[in-house]
Design an enzyme around this catalytic site. Structure first.
Site, mmCIF file in Angstrom:
data_model
loop_
_atom_site.group_PDB
_atom_site.id
_atom_site.type_symbol
_atom_site.label_atom_id
_atom_site.label_comp_id
_atom_site.label_asym_id
_atom_site.label_seq_id
_atom_site.Cartn_x
_atom_site.Cartn_y
_atom_site.Cartn_z
ATOM 1 N N HIS A 1 0.842 -1.206 0.000
ATOM 2 C CA HIS A 1 0.000 0.000 0.000
ATOM 3 C C HIS A 1 0.874 1.252 0.000
ATOM 4 C CE1 HIS A 1 -3.165 -2.586 2.281
ATOM 5 N NE2 HIS A 1 -3.579 -2.455 1.040
ATOM 6 N N LYS B 1 -15.402 -6.289 6.257
ATOM 7 C CA LYS B 1 -15.130 -7.723 6.131
ATOM 8 C C LYS B 1 -15.145 -8.338 7.529
ATOM 9 C CE LYS B 1 -11.822 -6.945 2.386
ATOM 10 N NZ LYS B 1 -10.398 -6.790 2.142
ATOM 11 N N ARG C 1 -2.368 -6.037 -8.496
ATOM 12 C CA ARG C 1 -1.332 -7.040 -8.278
ATOM 13 C C ARG C 1 -1.390 -8.151 -9.318
ATOM 14 N NH1 ARG C 1 -3.159 -7.492 -2.188
ATOM 15 N NH2 ARG C 1 -5.034 -6.993 -3.360
ATOM 16 N N SER D 1 -3.066 -7.629 2.804
ATOM 17 C CA SER D 1 -3.361 -7.498 4.232
ATOM 18 C C SER D 1 -3.728 -8.863 4.822
ATOM 19 C CB SER D 1 -4.504 -6.509 4.453
ATOM 20 O OG SER D 1 -4.113 -5.225 4.054
#
Ligand code: ADP
Length: 163
Positions: free
Chosen positions: A17, A41, A91, A129
């Site tokens: 990030h 989430k 990514r 993450s």
């Protein structure tokens, strides 16, 4: 002032990030890292406040970067700025599918909103993450994944002080 909004869950903020933030800060006059706390989430390990504090700490030396949070739709949040651009990191192809859909939905809700993508730096394409949380939960080494300023916090919150 041309503003980039970099939205995400940042649970927690990673070196991947931070790489996107630094590069965006060289392109735009202002970068707003926005911790999105909608659609939380279930796997969130860090509270919105903790995520904001960690993001602030790792970006405090970047003068044109600020951190904010929002509970709601990005397309709504973006109306606070004058023609902002949403920046996302890509990514892999899996990111592309999700991000492409989200960018189109955002544009439907707010037709002025553009999304731009930066390719992940090669050395961080593996980094997410979720991976950080897995390693942290098991007390593994985190130095290559997250900024040094938040190492202690992440270890403490993940419940492991040593590895
Ligand atoms: P994650 O996918 O790690 O849970 P977020 O939802 O917080 O992270 O992601 C916010 C944005 O950052 C997304 O656009 C995501 O593709 C991008 N991103 C996440 N990790 C990286 C990385 N290692 N390199 C580049 N971009 C990344």
């Amino acid at each position: 002032m041309k503003t980039a909004i970099y939205p995400g869950s940042f649970d927690p903020i990673t070196l991947g990030h931070l790489n996107i933030i630094r590069r965006t800060a060289q392109i735009f006059e202002r970068v707003v890292v926005c911790i999105m706390i909608n659609g939380e989430k279930d796997t969130a390990m860090f509270s919105p406040e903790q995520r904001v504090r960690m993001a602030q700490r790792v970006t405090e030396r970047l003068p044109n970067v600020e951190v904010d949070y929002f509970n709601g739709l990005l397309a709504e949040y973006s109306k606070r700025y004058d023609k902002p651009v949403v920046v996302k990191g890509l990514r892999a192809v899996t990111d592309f599918e999700n991000e492409f859909t989200m960018a189109l939905i955002n544009k439907k809700i707010n037709p002025e909103l553009e999304t731009m993508f930066l390719t992940a730096s090669e050395k961080y394409t593996f980094l997410s993450s979720s991976a950080v949380k897995d390693v942290a939960r098991h007390g593994g080494p985190l130095e290559e994944f997250i900024p040094i300023e938040i190492l202690d916090d992440v270890r403490k919150i993940a419940g492991k002080g040593k590895y």
